[in-house]
Design an enzyme around this catalytic site. Structure first.
Site, short mmCIF file in Angstrom:
data_model
loop_
_atom_site.label_atom_id
_atom_site.label_comp_id
_atom_site.label_asym_id
_atom_site.label_seq_id
_atom_site.Cartn_x
_atom_site.Cartn_y
_atom_site.Cartn_z
N GLU A 181 40.29 70.54 6.56
CA GLU A 181 38.82 70.31 7.05
C GLU A 181 38.81 69.89 8.58
O GLU A 181 38.08 68.94 8.96
CB GLU A 181 38.45 68.82 6.14
CG GLU A 181 38.36 69.17 4.82
CD GLU A 181 37.88 68.10 3.80
OE1 GLU A 181 37.88 66.92 4.31
OE2 GLU A 181 38.11 68.07 2.57
N GLU A 257 39.27 72.75 -2.47
CA GLU A 257 39.31 71.20 -2.72
C GLU A 257 37.82 70.86 -3.47
O GLU A 257 36.96 71.19 -2.88
CB GLU A 257 39.46 70.29 -1.54
CG GLU A 257 39.80 68.80 -2.01
CD GLU A 257 40.06 68.08 -0.72
OE1 GLU A 257 40.86 68.49 -0.10
OE2 GLU A 257 39.42 67.06 -0.75
#
Ligand SMILES: *[C@@H]1O[C@H](CO)[C@@H](O)[C@H](O)[C@H]1NC(C)=O
Ligand SMILES: *[C@@H]1O[C@H](CO)[C@@H](O)[C@H](O)[C@H]1NC(C)=O
Ligand SMILES: *[C@@H]1O[C@H](CO)[C@@H](O)[C@H](O)[C@H]1NC(C)=O
Ligand SMILES: *[C@@H]1O[C@H](CO)[C@@H](O)[C@H](O)[C@H]1NC(C)=O
Ligand SMILES: *[C@@H]1O[C@H](CO)[C@@H](O)[C@H](O)[C@H]1NC(C)=O
Ligand SMILES: *[C@@H]1O[C@H](CO)[C@@H](O)[C@H](O)[C@H]1NC(C)=O
Length: 666
Positions: A181, A257
């Protein structure tokens, strides 16, 4: 069980029966070719420290939990295990240790992810293993909070982890990611590909970029060399949709995810909807749950956001939550390498269906009718949609036209009666001319399949839930191989490891040592101090005792603490009662980890390379402290917080040791 599957001959494809009754027909067909290849359903351990307490369960409970996660035809029967490549930094619910704390240091036995991967593989030799870094030790970034200035160093660091997995644990890592991320760097991705290949790891695929679909999809379209380096586009929390550029890359698309939702029934409903609709809406062929198992103190961020709950190693209590059985609906009846059919979609009155085949005649159909209220995912909120009860007829064509019978598994959330049932085996449905009709209620999940091996695994009820013991001691001499950390300590900044000092004449041969000496390339906002928490968050009145040993000459300092009220990404703002001693011969008592609100201070005579025993007692609004058994300060006034964990830690990223930790709580 009563039978709710009925056979019917449907002559026309869409029937409108009027007066609120509705019926649609759906064709399942492979004559026009198949859809995308299915890559599996997985769980994520890490990002961070989400399996921390699992390793401290006693047998047989620990093995039972692992069976519910990984054993084929038993529970979630996961196809994929993704783990964090520990980077010594806070990555949501704690820190995970790096295989290279320092530039000249390599150790492939730290932490519990190696063990977890071995246990998963023991149960399912075909499990797909993935590694992804969230953070890196400080030396990787040469002191900058950025891992790409020296891409060769970062690539070598990551490749070492993959080589170590093979060399020391015989684990084949199949995929590796970039930086969770965070920004990617095309040059780094290409260099990572080159470094993998150079080390004989041509079979390890690269996932990029574990963030949003963009800008990575756009970069892949513009840069053929980058495109050649990347195998899979992994997006996080895609809300079941993708973007045109991602489709145009012709890469595999994964929700690398997803979920991140409290694991009650509503969380189970969220997971059911995601698992189907990530393919139906977004063409994603793998979905990975954050997280695998909720094995961290529940008061840390995102408590119970795992497929099941195992957060009490001291009692042995664990809970097989709804998401485990929702996972089983897909995982027990399809495998990576199967293909989706092209004929998947939404149901006429809400909900969705997917169908998968092994290409050898087996068929698995998964249907969900989750209503908006009962499938709320924490992020992102999906647009409202309506689901009503409906009759759905499925017409099998092509290779499946001659199927005579399908096995039926059902979960009913049944929020009205509050009597849910999960993963129940019903009477098989008989097909007539390749057709069957289901009377679908709201909030149900069905699997219809030719596969016969499905099983709802079970063990006797685990022990009852219990609070953390009020009297707790650890002298760190009874090791818990193969783990490097002491039971139940949850590091929130820094890494606390077992240490052996063979030149110590005793009694401090076996200690716990904080080993991170430089601020890592962080992912979250680590504290400037190090801290490991333990115990019951509800503790108010207690005595914490610990022997401490400072090793940092100039600025050394250590603390013990009570009522620590924050960890995870909020660790920098943790309050509590912190009793510090310093290498310069002074002490302090503060209300916060940063040391700004001072409750008491003075001379202590403490110094480096000597052991001191600190004792902190907090009762009601008063605290007092002992040094080597003698009162050093007393009646410090503590107005807030009212409760929290016990903790140990250091003033900065510095070496320090701890021994004979003890808590006595009221
Ligand atoms: C489904 O079909 C049955 C008859 O087979 C009918 O009684 C029922 O009303 C139908 N349900 C819906 C929601 O259309
Ligand atoms: C692993 O995969 C192979 C090939 O797909 C299959 O034959 C074998 O049964 C699988 N093993 C397990 C334990 O699932
Ligand atoms: C389905 O899979 C099983 C193994 O699970 C295999 O034995 C069988 O031949 C396959 N095909 C059909 C049509 O059932
Ligand atoms: C869903 O149902 C509500 C009322 O039951 C209605 O107002 C709304 O328009 C419906 N939404 C859709 C997308 O059909
Ligand atoms: C090991 O113990 C010796 C003897 O007590 C002590 O001088 C030394 O500082 C210790 N070293 C470490 C790293 O703990
Ligand atoms: C802690 O001690 C204070 C003061 O004696 C008391 O009022 C409070 O109830 C105690 N809390 C617990 C949980 O025992």
């Amino acid at each position: 069980m009563e039978r709710s599957v009925s056979t019917a001959v449907v002559l026309c494809l869409t029937l409108s029966l009027g007066l609120g009754s509705s019926s649609h027909a759906y064709v399942l067909d492979d004559r026009e070719g198949l859809g995308r290849v299915f890559d599996g359903i997985g769980g994520l351990s890490g990002g961070g420290a989400t399996s921390r307490l699992l390793v401290n369960y006693l047998e047989p409970y620990r093995s039972q939990i692992l069976d519910f996660l990984f054993k084929p035809n038993f529970g979630a029967s996961l196809h994929i295990l993704k783990v964090e490549i520990g980077g010594d930094a806070q990555t949501t619910d704690g820190t995970e240790p790096s295989h290279m704390h320092y530039e000249n240091d390599e150790n492939y036995f730290r932490g519990y992810e190696w063990w977890l991967m071995r246990e998963a593989k023991k149960r399912n030799p075909n499990i797909t293993l993935i590694g992804l870094p969230w953070a890196f030790p400080g030396w990787v970034g040469h002191g900058k909070n950025w891992p790409y200035d020296f891409p060769d160093i970062t690539a070598a660091y990551v490749v070492n982890w993959i080589l170590g997995a093979k060399q020391y644990h015989d684990l084949d890592i199949q995929y590796v990611g970039i930086w969770n991320e965070r920004n990617y760097d095309s040059k780094y991705i290409k260099l990572l590909r080159y470094t993998l290949d150079k080390n004989g790891l041509e079979t390890v695929g690269i996932i990029a970029s574990d963030n949003l679909w963009e800008p990575i999809a756009f970069s892949l379209l513009l840069d053929p060399e980058l495109s050649a380096a990347v195998d899979v586009i992994g997006a996080h929390y895609p809300g079941t949709t993708t973007v045109l550029e991602a489709l145009e890359t012709h890469k595999r698309l994964w929700s690398s995810e997803d979920y991140s939702t409290f694991n009650d029934e509503v969380g189970g409903g969220c997971w059911a909807r995601i698992l189907n609709q990530n393919y139906v809406n977004g063409h994603m062929t793998a979905t990975i749950s954050w997280n695998l198992v909720a094995s961290y103190y529940e008061e840390l961020p995102f408590g119970r956001n795992g497929l099941m709950t195992a957060e009490e190693p001291w009692s042995g209590h664990y809970v097989v939550e709804p998401p485990i059985w929702i996972t089983a609906h897909t995982t027990q009846f399809s495998q990576p390498g199967w293909s989706y059919l092209q004929t998947v979609g939404h149901l006429g009155q809400g909900g969705s269906y997917v169908a998968l085949t092994d290409g050898k005649g087996n068929l698995t159909v998964v249907i969900e009718t989750m209503t908006h209220d009962h499938s709320v995912c924490i992020r992102p909120p999906l647009p409202p949609f309506n689901v009503t009860s409906q009759n759905a007829t499925f017409q099998l064509k092509g290779s499946f036209a001659s199927i005579k019978e399908l096995h039926v598994w059902r979960s009913q959330f049944n929020f009205k009666t509050k009597k849910p049932s999960f993963f129940e085996k019903l009477i098989p449905v008989k097909l007539l001319d390749g057709s069957f009709t289901l009377n679908l209620a709201e909030d149900e999940v069905y699997t219809l399949t030719t596969i016969t091996t499905g099983q709802k695994g079970s063990y006797p009820e685990p022990p009852a839930s219990a609070r953390f013991p009020k009297v707790y001691k650890d002298d760190f001499s009874v090791r818990n191989p193969p783990f490097t950390e002491a039971p139940d300590f949850a590091d929130q900044t820094g890494v606390f490891e077992y240490h052996i000092n063979l030149t110590d004449p005793g009694p401090h041969v076996f200690t716990l040592r904080q080993v991170v000496t430089q601020r890592p390339v962080t992912w979250a906002t680590d504290a400037d101090q190090t801290i490991s928490v333990i115990g019951d968050y509800q503790w108010q009145n207690l005595t914490v005792t610990c022997d401490v040993f400072m090793e940092s000459v100039m600025t050394g300092g250590v603390f013990i603490a009570a009522r620590v009220n924050k960890g995870g990404q909020a660790v920098r703002s943790a309050l509590g009662v912190f009793f510090w001693v310093f290498a310069d011969g002074t002490y302090k008592v503060t209300n916060d980890i940063v040391g700004q609100t001072v409750l008491a201070e003075g001379q202590s005579g403490t110094h480096t390379y000597g052991w001191f025993t600190l004792s902190l007692t907090v009762k009601g609004q008063f605290a007092s402290g002992l040094l080597n058994g003698f009162p050093l300060w007393q009646n410090a006034v503590v107005l807030t917080p009212n409760n929290g964990w016990a903790a140990i830690g250091t003033r900065s990223f510095e070496l320090a040791q701890f021994d004979n930790f003890a808590v006595v709580a009221e």
